[in-house]
Design a protein around this motif. Structure first.
Motif, PDB file in Angstrom:
ATOM      1  N   ALA A   1      47.537   6.013 -36.797  1.00  0.00           N
ATOM      2  CA  ALA A   1      46.524   4.963 -36.641  1.00  0.00           C
ATOM      3  C   ALA A   1      46.104   4.801 -35.181  1.00  0.00           C
ATOM      4  N   GLY A   2      44.812   4.509 -34.977  1.00  0.00           N
ATOM      5  CA  GLY A   2      44.292   4.285 -33.632  1.00  0.00           C
ATOM      6  C   GLY A   2      43.170   3.267 -33.652  1.00  0.00           C
ATOM      7  N   PHE A   3      43.012   2.525 -32.567  1.00  0.00           N
ATOM      8  CA  PHE A   3      41.982   1.499 -32.466  1.00  0.00           C
ATOM      9  C   PHE A   3      41.233   1.687 -31.149  1.00  0.00           C
ATOM     10  N   GLU A   4      39.926   1.846 -31.251  1.00  0.00           N
ATOM     11  CA  GLU A   4      39.108   2.184 -30.089  1.00  0.00           C
ATOM     12  C   GLU A   4      38.731   0.944 -29.283  1.00  0.00           C
TER      13      GLU A   4
ATOM     14  N   ASP B   1      40.068  -7.699 -31.210  1.00  0.00           N
ATOM     15  CA  ASP B   1      39.773  -6.580 -30.331  1.00  0.00           C
ATOM     16  C   ASP B   1      40.828  -5.496 -30.568  1.00  0.00           C
ATOM     17  N   ALA B   2      40.622  -4.323 -29.972  1.00  0.00           N
ATOM     18  CA  ALA B   2      41.486  -3.172 -30.271  1.00  0.00           C
ATOM     19  C   ALA B   2      42.947  -3.433 -29.925  1.00  0.00           C
ATOM     20  N   LYS B   3      43.201  -4.086 -28.791  1.00  0.00           N
ATOM     21  CA  LYS B   3      44.582  -4.324 -28.356  1.00  0.00           C
ATOM     22  C   LYS B   3      45.304  -5.259 -29.314  1.00  0.00           C
ATOM     23  N   LYS B   4      44.614  -6.299 -29.754  1.00  0.00           N
ATOM     24  CA  LYS B   4      45.213  -7.224 -30.713  1.00  0.00           C
ATOM     25  C   LYS B   4      45.387  -6.539 -32.063  1.00  0.00           C
TER      26      LYS B   4
ATOM     27  N   GLU C   1      42.514   7.757 -23.516  1.00  0.00           N
ATOM     28  CA  GLU C   1      41.152   8.130 -23.883  1.00  0.00           C
ATOM     29  C   GLU C   1      40.438   6.993 -24.606  1.00  0.00           C
ATOM     30  N   GLU C   2      40.629   5.761 -24.094  1.00  0.00           N
ATOM     31  CA  GLU C   2      39.967   4.556 -24.605  1.00  0.00           C
ATOM     32  C   GLU C   2      40.389   4.189 -26.027  1.00  0.00           C
ATOM     33  N   VAL C   3      41.541   4.690 -26.457  1.00  0.00           N
ATOM     34  CA  VAL C   3      42.029   4.387 -27.804  1.00  0.00           C
ATOM     35  C   VAL C   3      43.487   3.925 -27.738  1.00  0.00           C
ATOM     36  N   TYR C   4      43.821   2.874 -28.482  1.00  0.00           N
ATOM     37  CA  TYR C   4      45.199   2.429 -28.630  1.00  0.00           C
ATOM     38  C   TYR C   4      45.794   3.174 -29.827  1.00  0.00           C
ATOM     39  N   HIS C   5      46.789   4.031 -29.558  1.00  0.00           N
ATOM     40  CA  HIS C   5      47.404   4.854 -30.592  1.00  0.00           C
ATOM     41  C   HIS C   5      48.746   4.261 -31.004  1.00  0.00           C
ATOM     42  N   CYS C   6      48.972   4.126 -32.321  1.00  0.00           N
ATOM     43  CA  CYS C   6      50.267   3.667 -32.819  1.00  0.00           C
ATOM     44  C   CYS C   6      51.323   4.720 -32.504  1.00  0.00           C
TER      45      CYS C   6
END
Length: 250
Positions: free
Chosen positions: A30-33, A46-49, A20-25
């Motif tokens: 924690a999550g990064f959009e 960026d979110a992936k980094k 859903e367009e979010v990187y979830h730990c």
């Protein structure tokens, strides 16, 4: 105990999953959009980094995060855990045997057993994946997924679709969008009700405490109790000062 059942092995190995367009730990809420730039000191990530650095900073590494899970999660004995840590540190059989007060042949024997355990785990995973890919049994017997932020996964979360539907009929007036008649005392039913009420929040939004209260008040008069359990059971997270609330996911 965290719920690793719904996490792909590849995602677990890198320490995060993307949905859903979010990187979830994989180890905390924690999550990064995706598309958002995150400031870290003088750098912009960026979110992936950002999620990769989060795993390293907050959890040390994927290995360190996983190795410190309990025996009920890893299936490792204390000796096996200690040997894996020393192998991860790059130590030889002789080094490990000297530090642990055993012979190198004993350490080699433990390594052999760990390799066998790895083989068995692969076969078991393949068996379970084959099983879940087939339609077996009654759909009502399927287990409801555990939410991502669950603090401790145990028998309370062994909830079937049939149990969920019965709880909805018992506790809600007019279905999942209706008002809550009462908040159950039994843990399993409590979790079901919280799962349903969480559907009234948008996972992409950040809520103030007042906004959370207003949404919950529409369902139940004692919204403070519901809000407290949302946090306690890991359905939502909040800032230390209570100024911002976020959904951790279902």
């Amino acid at each position: 105990m965290k719920d690793y059942l719904n996490t792909d092995v590849n995602d677990l190995q890198r320490g995060y999953q993307f949905s859903e367009e979010v990187y979830h730990c994989a180890f905390c809420p924690a999550g990064f959009e995706q598309g958002v730039i995150y400031q870290q000191g003088s750098r912009q990530l960026d979110a992936k980094k950002a999620i990769s650095e989060h795993v390293q900073e907050k959890h040390g590494s994927v290995f360190e995060a996983l190795i410190h899970e309990g025996k009920e999660d890893t299936g490792l004995s204390d000796i096996q855990r200690d040997i894996l840590i020393k192998l991860y540190e790059g130590k030889s059989d002789k080094d490990i045997s000297r530090e642990m007060g055993s012979s190198p042949s004993t350490i080699r024997n433990h390594r052999f057993k760990l390799r066998e355990k790895q083989k068995q785990a692969k076969l078991f995973l393949a068996l379970m994946n084959s099983l879940t890919s087939r339609k077996t049994g009654d759909d009502s017997e399927k287990l409801v997924p555990v939410h991502k932020g669950a603090r401790m996964v145990d028998e309370r979360y062994a909830i079937t679709e049939d149990e969920r539907e019965k709880a909805i009929e018992t506790y809600f007036i007019g279905g999942v969008d209706g008002q809550l008649k009462q908040f159950p005392a039994k843990e399993k039913r409590k979790i079901i009700i919280l799962q349903i009420l969480l559907m009234r929040f948008d996972p992409q939004n950040v809520y103030t405490e007042r906004e959370v209260n207003d949404i919950l008040r529409e369902s139940f008069d004692d919204f403070v109790t519901i809000r407290r359990y949302m946090i306690e059971y890991g359905f939502m997270t909040r800032n230390k000062d209570g100024s911002a609330y976020r959904v951790t996911g279902v």
